[in-house]
Design an enzyme around this catalytic site. Structure first.
Site, PDB file in Angstrom:
ATOM      1  N   HIS A 191       7.371  -2.511  -9.834  1.00  0.00           N
ATOM      2  CA  HIS A 191       5.935  -2.579 -10.125  1.00  0.00           C
ATOM      3  C   HIS A 191       5.749  -2.830 -11.619  1.00  0.00           C
ATOM      4  O   HIS A 191       6.695  -2.719 -12.411  1.00  0.00           O
ATOM      5  CB  HIS A 191       5.224  -1.282  -9.707  1.00  0.00           C
ATOM      6  CG  HIS A 191       5.720  -0.067 -10.422  1.00  0.00           C
ATOM      7  ND1 HIS A 191       6.565   0.855  -9.856  1.00  0.00           N
ATOM      8  CD2 HIS A 191       5.510   0.360 -11.686  1.00  0.00           C
ATOM      9  CE1 HIS A 191       6.843   1.796 -10.715  1.00  0.00           C
ATOM     10  NE2 HIS A 191       6.213   1.513 -11.851  1.00  0.00           N
TER      11      HIS A 191
HETATM   12  C1  T46 Z   1       7.213   3.893 -13.862  1.00  0.00           C
HETATM   13  C2  T46 Z   1       8.632   4.192 -13.555  1.00  0.00           C
HETATM   14  C3  T46 Z   1       9.503   4.171 -14.778  1.00  0.00           C
HETATM   15  C4  T46 Z   1       2.578  10.961  -8.898  1.00  0.00           C
HETATM   16  O1  T46 Z   1       1.900  11.536  -8.030  1.00  0.00           O
HETATM   17  N1  T46 Z   1       2.348  11.220 -10.217  1.00  0.00           N
HETATM   18  C5  T46 Z   1       3.054  10.618 -11.209  1.00  0.00           C
HETATM   19  O2  T46 Z   1       2.828  10.901 -12.389  1.00  0.00           O
HETATM   20  C6  T46 Z   1       4.082   9.663 -10.845  1.00  0.00           C
HETATM   21  C7  T46 Z   1       4.896   8.965 -11.918  1.00  0.00           C
HETATM   22  C8  T46 Z   1       4.284   9.411  -9.517  1.00  0.00           C
HETATM   23  N2  T46 Z   1       3.545  10.046  -8.571  1.00  0.00           N
HETATM   24  C9  T46 Z   1       3.826   9.782  -7.145  1.00  0.00           C
HETATM   25  C10 T46 Z   1       3.529   8.373  -6.682  1.00  0.00           C
HETATM   26  C11 T46 Z   1       4.538   8.179  -5.571  1.00  0.00           C
HETATM   27  O3  T46 Z   1       4.023   8.685  -4.356  1.00  0.00           O
HETATM   28  O4  T46 Z   1       5.220   9.987  -6.939  1.00  0.00           O
HETATM   29  C12 T46 Z   1       5.717   9.046  -6.001  1.00  0.00           C
HETATM   30  C13 T46 Z   1       6.869   8.256  -6.599  1.00  0.00           C
HETATM   31  O5  T46 Z   1       6.348   7.347  -7.597  1.00  0.00           O
HETATM   32  P1  T46 Z   1       6.850   5.844  -7.731  1.00  0.00           P
HETATM   33  O6  T46 Z   1       7.257   5.319  -6.426  1.00  0.00           O
HETATM   34  O7  T46 Z   1       5.800   5.074  -8.499  1.00  0.00           O
HETATM   35  O8  T46 Z   1       8.160   6.055  -8.640  1.00  0.00           O
HETATM   36  P2  T46 Z   1       9.028   4.968  -9.410  1.00  0.00           P
HETATM   37  O9  T46 Z   1      10.287   5.651  -9.795  1.00  0.00           O
HETATM   38  O10 T46 Z   1       9.130   3.704  -8.667  1.00  0.00           O
HETATM   39  O11 T46 Z   1       8.181   4.656 -10.760  1.00  0.00           O
HETATM   40  C14 T46 Z   1       7.979   5.653 -11.729  1.00  0.00           C
HETATM   41  C15 T46 Z   1       6.527   5.663 -12.212  1.00  0.00           C
HETATM   42  O12 T46 Z   1       5.649   5.781 -11.076  1.00  0.00           O
HETATM   43  C16 T46 Z   1       6.168   4.397 -12.937  1.00  0.00           C
HETATM   44  O13 T46 Z   1       4.935   4.564 -13.628  1.00  0.00           O
HETATM   45  O14 T46 Z   1       6.927   3.124 -14.772  1.00  0.00           O
HETATM   46  O15 T46 Z   1       8.830   5.434 -12.852  1.00  0.00           O
END
Ligand code: T46
Length: 125
Positions: free
Chosen positions: A42
């Site tokens: 993303h």
């Molecule tokens: C990024 C990379 C480096 C939350 O509820 N609160 C939060 O602050 C975050 C970061 C995530 N979430 C929830 C959203 C999803 O349901 O946690 C779950 C996993 O998040 P995501 O799939 O977006 O995780 P990554 O590892 O793909 O990405 C993360 C960050 O979301 C993103 O901003 O830049 O790490």
């Protein structure tokens, strides 16, 4: 990151306007990532972040829509600034990796671009 070391070991500091080029509104950390897992896929519209592998190592691929660069985070005194409009993929997490992330805004799903075609179009505008 600013590293202070003596015979006791190391201490790293992340201060607003010094190592961190924005006011920190949120901190999260990623750990316990299984082998072969890739995360991210993303970009953000506005969010600015700094990522630090405070333990272990991982790779972060950064893509601005024109070129791609892969950075290896492997030291707790190394911080990677990730600005908006950058498609990121994290991979090759070591078993002990703890990836700490400082962000300049609260969590907001509306700030995410999770579709690659949409990302390419967004960056052109
Ligand atoms: C990024 C990379 C480096 C939350 O509820 N609160 C939060 O602050 C975050 C970061 C995530 N979430 C929830 C959203 C999803 O349901 O946690 C779950 C996993 O998040 P995501 O799939 O977006 O995780 P990554 O590892 O793909 O990405 C993360 C960050 O979301 C993103 O901003 O830049 O790490």
């Amino acid at each position: 990151m600013q590293k202070r070391g003596d015979q006791r070991g190391h201490l790293c500091v992340a201060e607003f306007e010094k190592e961190i080029p924005f006011e920190i509104k949120r901190v999260y950390w990623i750990y316990g990532t299984a082998q072969g897992i890739e995360r991210g896929f993303h970009a953000h519209k506005q969010l600015k972040q700094v990522a630090v592998a405070v333990a272990g190592s991982c790779e972060i691929e950064l893509n601005d829509g024109k070129s791609t660069e892969t950075v290896t985070l492997q030291s707790p005194d190394q911080g990677l600034v990730i600005g908006p409009g950058i498609w990121r993929v994290m991979r090759n997490f070591s078993e002990d990796c703890v990836l700490l992330v400082f962000a300049d805004a609260l969590y907001n799903e509306a700030d995410y671009i999770r579709n690659y075609e949409e990302f390419l179009n967004y960056n052109v505008i």
